[in-house]
Design a protein around this motif. Structure first.
Motif, PDB file in Angstrom:
ATOM      1  N   ARG A  15     120.091  47.876  23.154  1.00 25.27           N
ATOM      2  CA  ARG A  15     120.304  46.440  22.984  1.00 25.27           C
ATOM      3  C   ARG A  15     121.549  45.988  23.754  1.00 25.27           C
ATOM      4  NH1 ARG A  15     120.994  45.308  17.320  1.00 25.27           N
ATOM      5  NH2 ARG A  15     118.935  46.198  17.097  1.00 25.27           N
ATOM      6  N   GLU A  16     122.622  46.764  23.640  1.00 26.02           N
ATOM      7  CA  GLU A  16     123.865  46.384  24.341  1.00 26.02           C
ATOM      8  C   GLU A  16     123.689  46.382  25.850  1.00 26.02           C
ATOM      9  OE1 GLU A  16     127.701  47.925  23.338  1.00 26.02           O
ATOM     10  OE2 GLU A  16     127.240  47.883  21.193  1.00 26.02           O
ATOM     11  N   LEU A  17     122.851  47.288  26.335  1.00 28.78           N
ATOM     12  CA  LEU A  17     122.665  47.394  27.788  1.00 28.78           C
ATOM     13  C   LEU A  17     121.550  46.486  28.302  1.00 28.78           C
ATOM     14  CD1 LEU A  17     122.912  51.283  27.983  1.00 28.78           C
ATOM     15  CD2 LEU A  17     124.463  49.706  29.162  1.00 28.78           C
ATOM     16  N   GLY A  18     120.779  45.897  27.385  1.00 33.98           N
ATOM     17  CA  GLY A  18     119.634  45.081  27.793  1.00 33.98           C
ATOM     18  C   GLY A  18     118.478  45.931  28.292  1.00 33.98           C
ATOM     19  N   PHE A  19     118.389  47.160  27.788  1.00 25.89           N
ATOM     20  CA  PHE A  19     117.308  48.068  28.180  1.00 25.89           C
ATOM     21  C   PHE A  19     116.195  48.033  27.131  1.00 25.89           C
ATOM     22  CE2 PHE A  19     119.097  51.478  31.243  1.00 25.89           C
ATOM     23  CZ  PHE A  19     119.864  50.543  31.900  1.00 25.89           C
ATOM     24  N   VAL A  20     115.009  48.488  27.557  1.00 26.13           N
ATOM     25  CA  VAL A  20     113.903  48.640  26.614  1.00 26.13           C
ATOM     26  C   VAL A  20     114.077  49.988  25.904  1.00 26.13           C
ATOM     27  CG1 VAL A  20     111.406  48.901  26.387  1.00 26.13           C
ATOM     28  CG2 VAL A  20     112.346  47.295  28.064  1.00 26.13           C
ATOM     29  N   TYR A  21     114.038  49.975  24.583  1.00 30.33           N
ATOM     30  CA  TYR A  21     114.153  51.220  23.827  1.00 30.33           C
ATOM     31  C   TYR A  21     112.755  51.806  23.614  1.00 30.33           C
ATOM     32  CZ  TYR A  21     114.477  54.238  19.739  1.00 30.33           C
ATOM     33  OH  TYR A  21     114.346  55.298  18.873  1.00 30.33           O
TER      34      TYR A  21
ATOM     35  N   ASN B 167     109.211  40.785  18.837  1.00 31.45           N
ATOM     36  CA  ASN B 167     110.600  40.389  18.510  1.00 31.45           C
ATOM     37  C   ASN B 167     111.594  41.473  18.913  1.00 31.45           C
ATOM     38  OD1 ASN B 167     109.593  38.017  17.292  1.00 31.45           O
ATOM     39  ND2 ASN B 167     109.186  39.160  15.399  1.00 31.45           N
ATOM     40  N   GLY B 168     111.363  42.054  20.065  1.00 29.56           N
ATOM     41  CA  GLY B 168     112.289  43.064  20.587  1.00 29.56           C
ATOM     42  C   GLY B 168     112.182  44.428  19.920  1.00 29.56           C
ATOM     43  N   GLU B 169     111.282  44.581  18.971  1.00 28.85           N
ATOM     44  CA  GLU B 169     111.128  45.864  18.268  1.00 28.85           C
ATOM     45  C   GLU B 169     109.881  46.577  18.766  1.00 28.85           C
ATOM     46  OE1 GLU B 169     112.746  47.324  15.426  1.00 28.85           O
ATOM     47  OE2 GLU B 169     114.364  45.842  15.634  1.00 28.85           O
TER      48      GLU B 169
ATOM     49  N   ALA C  89     120.249  55.044  19.713  1.00 28.76           N
ATOM     50  CA  ALA C  89     119.520  54.657  20.926  1.00 28.76           C
ATOM     51  C   ALA C  89     119.140  53.174  20.885  1.00 28.76           C
ATOM     52  CB  ALA C  89     118.264  55.522  21.065  1.00 28.76           C
ATOM     53  N   LYS C  90     118.711  52.725  19.723  1.00 29.99           N
ATOM     54  CA  LYS C  90     118.298  51.329  19.582  1.00 29.99           C
ATOM     55  C   LYS C  90     119.474  50.406  19.892  1.00 29.99           C
ATOM     56  CE  LYS C  90     115.319  50.962  16.092  1.00 29.99           C
ATOM     57  NZ  LYS C  90     114.957  50.845  14.680  1.00 29.99           N
TER      58      LYS C  90
END
Ligand code: DC
Length: 221
Positions: free
Chosen positions: A24-30, A72-74, A19-20
């Motif tokens: 990231r590839e789709l530019g979505f929020v996980y 940081n995107g996490e 999912a993570k």
């Protein structure tokens, strides 16, 4: 309108890794909803109450606020004002989360938070009841699973890599018991939504599963 992807499935199917990466590839929020249940479980564990006592549980939950932030995107999960992301992956918390996440009082506490996130942003949310209960209108639903043998083998490898001793047989038994609990609880049991795409990752690499999900999402966006 936001685009929502729901990924549900049993423990150890590789949901969070996959999912993570797909997010990231789709530019979505996980959004990792398991981490939210784990944070509540940690709060309950610290409170020392018997979660089977509904009055005590209800009272303890008034002292527990869970929120998530992105650094940081996490995803980081907070219990009240404390970042507990590094404290929720222990066996103790896993066990408490398995018991407490079956309680409607606990689930109700997280429903609005999860739905609110999905309303505001394009999210890829993983959990057990995302496609069935939380986001029934999600534009893409995936039910990600793998055989007990495969899941146990993966976990066994992880333990060995961390230098921890374990028995493959015990891990298999543990996985079977958790599946049973997740699938047979009264509230929001784990099951495949009727309109979910079934992905069995037993014989697929992480790359192959990510590619499949990304391609399904792009077809529907
Ligand atoms: O996916 P995980 O192992 O981090 O989840 C922790 C626990 O929370 C696990 O017992 C299943 C439960 N859970 C749930 O009931 N509903 C969700 N949406 C996510 C997790």
């Amino acid at each position: 309108m936001s685009f929502n992807i729901a990924i549900d499935g049993p423990a150890g199917a590789g949901k969070s890794t996959i999912a993570k990466r797909a997010a990231r590839e789709l530019g979505f929020v996980y959004v990792d909803t398991g981490a939210m249940y784990r944070a509540i479980a940690l709060g309950l564990f610290r409170s020392g109450i018997d979660v089977e006592d509904e009055g005590k549980l209800s009272e303890a939950l008034t002292q527990i606020e869970v929120s998530i932030r992105y650094e940081n995107g996490e995803q980081q999960v907070y219990l009240n004002e404390e970042n507990v992301s590094g404290l929720i992956r222990t066996e103790e918390v896993s066990r408490m989360a398995s018991v407490s996440s079956a309680k409607p009082l606990v689930r109700n506490k997280l429903t609005d938070l999860q739905r609110g996130l999905a309303r505001r942003e394009n999210v890829l949310m993983d959990g057990r009841d995302i496609g069935t209960v939380i986001l029934p209108q999600a534009q893409l639903k995936i039910y990600l699973t793998a055989s007990v043998k495969t899941r146990a083998g993966r976990r066994y490898k992880e333990y060995l890599e961390r230098g921890e001793h374990c028995s493959l047989e015990e891990i298999e038994k543990d996985i079977e018991a958790r599946d049973f609990n997740d699938m047979h609880r009264e509230t929001a049991p784990l099951r495949q939504a009727e309109d979910a795409v079934l992905v069995d990752s037993s014989d697929l690499s992480v790359d192959e599963v990510v590619a499949q999900i990304v391609s399904l999402a792009r077809e529907r966006m």
